[in-house]
Write a protein that holds these residues in place. Structure first.
Motif, PDB file in Angstrom:
ATOM      1  N   ASP A 154       0.822  -1.215   0.000  1.00 35.62           N
ATOM      2  CA  ASP A 154       0.000   0.000   0.000  1.00 35.62           C
ATOM      3  C   ASP A 154       0.856   1.266   0.000  1.00 35.62           C
ATOM      4  O   ASP A 154       0.379   2.357   0.245  1.00 35.62           O
ATOM      5  N   ARG A 155       2.129   1.112  -0.356  1.00 32.68           N
ATOM      6  CA  ARG A 155       3.077   2.228  -0.378  1.00 32.68           C
ATOM      7  C   ARG A 155       2.610   3.389  -1.255  1.00 32.68           C
ATOM      8  O   ARG A 155       2.853   4.552  -0.961  1.00 32.68           O
ATOM      9  N   LEU A 156       1.936   3.106  -2.364  1.00 35.06           N
ATOM     10  CA  LEU A 156       1.493   4.164  -3.277  1.00 35.06           C
ATOM     11  C   LEU A 156       0.133   4.752  -2.900  1.00 35.06           C
ATOM     12  O   LEU A 156      -0.395   5.574  -3.619  1.00 35.06           O
ATOM     13  N   GLY A 157      -0.426   4.305  -1.797  1.00 32.56           N
ATOM     14  CA  GLY A 157      -1.669   4.909  -1.339  1.00 32.56           C
ATOM     15  C   GLY A 157      -2.911   4.080  -1.536  1.00 32.56           C
ATOM     16  O   GLY A 157      -3.986   4.485  -1.131  1.00 32.56           O
ATOM     17  N   HIS A 158      -2.819   2.911  -2.154  1.00 28.50           N
ATOM     18  CA  HIS A 158      -3.973   2.022  -2.219  1.00 28.50           C
ATOM     19  C   HIS A 158      -4.213   1.518  -0.815  1.00 28.50           C
ATOM     20  O   HIS A 158      -3.276   1.205  -0.096  1.00 28.50           O
ATOM     21  N   ASN A 159      -5.459   1.432  -0.398  1.00 28.64           N
ATOM     22  CA  ASN A 159      -5.750   1.037   0.972  1.00 28.64           C
ATOM     23  C   ASN A 159      -5.962  -0.472   1.049  1.00 28.64           C
ATOM     24  O   ASN A 159      -7.030  -0.970   0.728  1.00 28.64           O
ATOM     25  N   PHE A 160      -4.928  -1.176   1.484  1.00 31.58           N
ATOM     26  CA  PHE A 160      -5.006  -2.609   1.707  1.00 31.58           C
ATOM     27  C   PHE A 160      -4.967  -2.873   3.211  1.00 31.58           C
ATOM     28  O   PHE A 160      -4.276  -3.764   3.685  1.00 31.58           O
ATOM     29  N   GLY A 161      -5.701  -2.081   3.980  1.00 32.33           N
ATOM     30  CA  GLY A 161      -5.703  -2.229   5.430  1.00 32.33           C
ATOM     31  C   GLY A 161      -4.454  -1.601   6.029  1.00 32.33           C
ATOM     32  O   GLY A 161      -3.814  -0.753   5.426  1.00 32.33           O
ATOM     33  N   ASP A 162      -4.090  -2.037   7.216  1.00 30.22           N
ATOM     34  CA  ASP A 162      -2.939  -1.499   7.937  1.00 30.22           C
ATOM     35  C   ASP A 162      -1.666  -2.212   7.488  1.00 30.22           C
ATOM     36  O   ASP A 162      -1.478  -3.384   7.784  1.00 30.22           O
ATOM     37  N   ALA A 163      -0.806  -1.496   6.731  1.00 28.09           N
ATOM     38  CA  ALA A 163       0.444  -2.057   6.200  1.00 28.09           C
ATOM     39  C   ALA A 163       0.153  -3.310   5.372  1.00 28.09           C
ATOM     40  O   ALA A 163       0.811  -4.328   5.503  1.00 28.09           O
ATOM     41  N   GLY A 164      -0.843  -3.200   4.507  1.00 28.30           N
ATOM     42  CA  GLY A 164      -1.320  -4.360   3.764  1.00 28.30           C
ATOM     43  C   GLY A 164      -0.569  -4.661   2.487  1.00 28.30           C
ATOM     44  O   GLY A 164       0.210  -3.858   1.980  1.00 28.30           O
ATOM     45  N   ILE A 165      -0.852  -5.870   1.998  1.00 33.26           N
ATOM     46  CA  ILE A 165      -0.281  -6.358   0.739  1.00 33.26           C
ATOM     47  C   ILE A 165      -1.422  -6.901  -0.105  1.00 33.26           C
ATOM     48  O   ILE A 165      -2.278  -7.640   0.379  1.00 33.26           O
ATOM     49  N   GLY A 166      -1.425  -6.521  -1.399  1.00 33.77           N
ATOM     50  CA  GLY A 166      -2.418  -7.021  -2.344  1.00 33.77           C
ATOM     51  C   GLY A 166      -1.822  -8.102  -3.221  1.00 33.77           C
ATOM     52  O   GLY A 166      -0.648  -8.036  -3.601  1.00 33.77           O
ATOM     53  N   TYR A 167      -2.639  -9.100  -3.550  1.00 33.84           N
ATOM     54  CA  TYR A 167      -2.204 -10.260  -4.329  1.00 33.84           C
ATOM     55  C   TYR A 167      -3.120 -10.407  -5.546  1.00 33.84           C
ATOM     56  O   TYR A 167      -4.337 -10.510  -5.397  1.00 33.84           O
ATOM     57  N   ILE A 168      -2.540 -10.452  -6.745  1.00 37.20           N
ATOM     58  CA  ILE A 168      -3.299 -10.558  -7.988  1.00 37.20           C
ATOM     59  C   ILE A 168      -2.997 -11.919  -8.607  1.00 37.20           C
ATOM     60  O   ILE A 168      -1.824 -12.254  -8.821  1.00 37.20           O
TER      61      ILE A 168
END
Length: 184
Positions: A154-168
């Motif tokens: 979420d470094r670029l500002g996408h909200n994946f919760g608290d210190a989150g990671i998104g998986y595609i």
């Protein structure tokens, strides 16, 4: 194999079918903009990702419902608040409604293109394309044979919760995609 990346702003918008975050999608077929299940409004475009392994110039487009009040609903891969659309010749999952919109909401407004990043020593890259996911809470691959397209922080500002990671992910037949996120 994981390819560590970071995304940096581009000096201009790209109309090419490349991996990127932000801007507007470069559609390969008729636009299929996903609609939020709860709002009935177009989701926010996050980015597009080349599916290089298929040899045919395919893209996976990632969308997510925007707004703090919907964050809890966006983590679920089939909850109707995020979507991965595959083109050309992908299928839209039954839990997603789409509209024929060429442009819509996007974050960030400028294109961000991937820059390959060096990883030094025992440092671990948390943003990468391909390879095996680094799970924060435990394995949640959508099903047998699903392949990771990319992992985003979420470094670029996408909200994946608290210190989150998104998986595609993309399905074994390459026709569908799924997105989920975990936070620490």
């Amino acid at each position: 194999m994981r390819r560590p990346v970071r995304f940096e702003p581009s000096s201009e918008a790209t109309g090419m079918p490349v991996t990127k975050l932000g801007g507007q999608p470069v559609w390969l077929q008729t636009p299929q903009w996903p609609v939020s299940r709860s709002l009935g409004e177009p989701m926010t475009f996050i980015g597009q990702f080349r599916l290089d392994g298929d040899g045919g110039g395919r893209l996976a487009y990632l969308f997510m419902t925007d707004g703090e009040e919907y964050v809890d609903a966006t983590w679920e891969p089939e909850g109707g608040e995020n979507a991965v659309v595959i083109q050309p010749d992908g299928s839209v999952p039954a839990f997603i409604a789409v509209r024929d919109l060429g442009e819509g909401p996007s974050w960030p407004m400028k294109d961000h293109l991937p820059v390959h990043q060096q990883v030094h020593g025992d440092e671990e890259a948390w943003e990468f394309l391909g390879g095996e996911p680094l799970w924060l809470q435990g394995e949640e691959t959508p099903g047998p044979g699903w392949q990771l397209i990319g992992q985003l922080t979420d470094r670029l500002g996408h909200n994946f919760g608290d210190a989150g990671i998104g998986y595609i992910f993309v399905s074994p037949d390459g026709a569908e995609g799924r997105f989920l996120w975990q936070c620490g």
